[in-house]
Design an enzyme around this catalytic site. Structure first.
Site, mmCIF file in Angstrom:
data_model
loop_
_atom_site.group_PDB
_atom_site.id
_atom_site.type_symbol
_atom_site.label_atom_id
_atom_site.label_comp_id
_atom_site.label_asym_id
_atom_site.label_seq_id
_atom_site.Cartn_x
_atom_site.Cartn_y
_atom_site.Cartn_z
ATOM 1 N N ASP A 1 0.929 -1.237 0.043
ATOM 2 C CA ASP A 1 -0.087 -0.135 -0.104
ATOM 3 C C ASP A 1 1.064 1.442 0.059
ATOM 4 O O ASP A 1 1.721 1.404 0.953
ATOM 5 C CB ASP A 1 -1.045 -0.061 1.227
ATOM 6 C CG ASP A 1 -1.998 1.042 1.024
ATOM 7 O OD1 ASP A 1 -2.201 1.814 0.112
ATOM 8 O OD2 ASP A 1 -2.881 0.883 1.866
ATOM 9 N N ASP B 1 -2.460 2.290 -6.233
ATOM 10 C CA ASP B 1 -1.572 2.232 -5.267
ATOM 11 C C ASP B 1 -1.488 1.183 -4.252
ATOM 12 O O ASP B 1 -1.043 1.080 -3.239
ATOM 13 C CB ASP B 1 -1.664 3.490 -4.232
ATOM 14 C CG ASP B 1 -3.110 3.726 -3.559
ATOM 15 O OD1 ASP B 1 -3.958 2.800 -3.940
ATOM 16 O OD2 ASP B 1 -2.978 4.404 -2.574
ATOM 17 N N GLU B 2 -2.288 0.144 -4.526
ATOM 18 C CA GLU B 2 -2.437 -1.253 -3.711
ATOM 19 C C GLU B 2 -2.570 -2.286 -4.432
ATOM 20 O O GLU B 2 -3.223 -2.476 -5.610
ATOM 21 C CB GLU B 2 -3.728 -0.823 -2.807
ATOM 22 C CG GLU B 2 -4.052 -1.999 -1.838
ATOM 23 C CD GLU B 2 -5.236 -1.404 -0.899
ATOM 24 O OE1 GLU B 2 -5.632 -2.306 0.004
ATOM 25 O OE2 GLU B 2 -6.097 -0.522 -1.349
#
Length: 472
Positions: free
Chosen positions: A11, A105-106
């Site tokens: 993350d 983003d993960e």
């Protein structure tokens, strides 16, 4: 559950805001808020400095400004974020063929499938190397969680924030989860959490103590049994590299409520065209057309029409959306409109033109009573909130058009002063700070909005030779 912590969850830390701070030296260490800046905009991401004031994602921008009036408020640069995300996902792809992106983003990574880690020491080494590679490649930091299941790996990455790594040893799940709030378990949202609280269940340990039979009685067989297994630390969900899209949709929130029925219909037709463009871009067609309307009082209605077969024809989608609009009472005003297509397929049914005629092909949603319904998925899979594309209530003047082009945070270049970014604009003027990712904080200058020496520019890479993106 695996015997080794070979599921990794990455993350990125405050991704949008961190990317802005990295590209703008004058904002490093200062509160930064990224999101829709219109009257109905919402926060997409807040830097850790802004979070200390209570600002968080999905918060109305007006509330954020009251909490942190001195923060920098910037319009998102999605193309830039996607370019950086591409670099990160490429690094993850080198670790394993099984990478499951959840957003820009993960992502989850199955290290076992990559043959890189068979025990805790090996998994930790891979995680630490990944963090170093991300920093060297993008200039940004990410937090890593390692565990024997997806649920625990995600919990671990949250514990690791910001810029850390946490590994949960298999066999310690019950001890770790017991004192935590039941909301930490996937699938337990506010409604389920409140239902359990009324039954005296607030922690994971109390879920286990209640037992599976009681949970099934409270929540139903599927949800109750699944929750009990999760509370015991049992999560066998695999990392899935390819996740099929279930729907494609677009929506707009308006700065001023729309009252004119003709204007509302024109906006629906425009959204239908955009939706079809996105549908075709993904290589799909779809059978069910969905219209979403959020009214002046925040009540949200959806209407749907199912065609005889899948289509990607803009005429069919546009006219179906128009028929659905006829079923909705817009008296009082409309603050948001959305058009979506679901029931996706990778082929197109040719014989659909008859369904574009008014009064034919009405599907399951047509004629249903007006009841609130959940939101459609907005935009692309990035977790971006509605409100990023506010629509003006009337066609802008030439001066307004020029001012609107200079969005706060977006990149520009001046023929004399070089690269910079917009701090703000108004009254025919635009203020620019001239600095680059690797420079010292730069100087501020103000120009006329139509200054011929000032032009929009592509973002500069955060790291020499790194990713850039077109102006979003």
């Amino acid at each position: 559950m695996r015997a080794a912590p070979t599921i990794l969850h990455l993350d990125m830390d405050a991704f949008f805001a961190a990317a802005e701070q990295a590209s703008k030296p004058s904002l490093r260490g200062k509160p930064v808020v990224v999101g829709g800046l219109g009257p109905r905009g919402v926060v997409a991401t807040a830097s850790y400095e802004a979070r200390r004031f209570g600002v968080h994602s999905a918060m109305p921008m007006g509330q954020a400004r009251r909490l942190a009036p001195n923060a920098a408020y910037l319009v998102p640069r999605f193309a830039f974020y996607r370019a950086i995300s591409g670099q990160v996902m490429e690094l993850l792809g080198r670790l394993s063929p099984l990478v499951e992106p959840l957003s820009l983003d993960e992502a989850f990574v199955d290290l076992e499938a990559g043959g890189l880690a068979g025990d805790s020491a090996g998994a930790r080494a891979v995680g630490e190397r990944l963090r170093r590679d991300i920093l060297a490649t993008t200039g940004l930091t990410g937090s890593v969680g390692l565990a024997g299941s997806k649920m625990l790996a995600k919990i671990a990455s949250e514990e690791a924030k910001p810029d850390g790594l946490v590994l949960i040893e298999p066999g310690t799940e019950r001890e770790l989860l017991g004192p935590r709030s039941v909301r930490i378990i996937p699938g337990v949202g506010p409604a389920t959490g409140e239902h359990l609280r009324r039954a005296g269940i607030t922690t994971v340990a109390e879920v286990v103590e209640a037992g599976e039979d009681e949970l099934v009685r409270l929540l139903g067989r599927s949800h109750g049994a699944g929750l009990y297994r999760m509370a015991l630390g049992h999560d066998d969900r695999p990392v899935v590299a390819e996740r099929d899209a279930k729907s494609v949709s677009v929506e707009d929130t308006f700065d001023v409520d729309l009252h004119d029925r003709l204007r509302i219909r024109l906006e629906v037709e425009r959204l239908a065209e955009r939706c079809v463009a996105r549908l075709r871009g993904s290589g799909h067609s779809g059978r069910t057309i969905v219209l979403k309307v959020r009214r002046y009082d925040f009540s949200t209605l959806t209407r749907s029409e199912t065609l005889r077969g899948p289509t990607d024809d803009p005429v069919v989608v546009r006219e179906a959306a128009g028929r659905l609009l006829d079923l909705v009472d817009t008296t009082g005003g409309v603050r948001l409109l959305g058009v979506g297509v679901s029931g996706l397929a990778d082929y197109t049914q040719e014989d659909l033109f008859a369904q574009a005629e008014a009064g034919t092909g009405a599907g399951a949603g047509a004629g249903q009573p007006e009841t609130p319904a959940p939101d459609l998925a907005a935009g692309e899979a990035t977790g971006v909130p509605a409100g990023e594309e506010p629509v003006p209530p009337a066609p802008p003047t030439a001066t307004e058009t020029a001012e609107r082009r200079w969005s706060p945070g977006h990149d520009v270049r001046h023929a004399v002063h070089g690269a910079g970014w917009v701090q703000g604009s108004g009254l025919g003027r635009v203020t620019v700070r001239f600095e680059e990712p690797g420079s010292a904080p730069g100087r501020v200058r103000t120009f006329a909005v139509d200054d011929p020496d000032l032009t929009p520019s592509d973002p500069l890479p955060l790291v020499p030779g790194g990713a850039t993106g077109a102006v979003a």
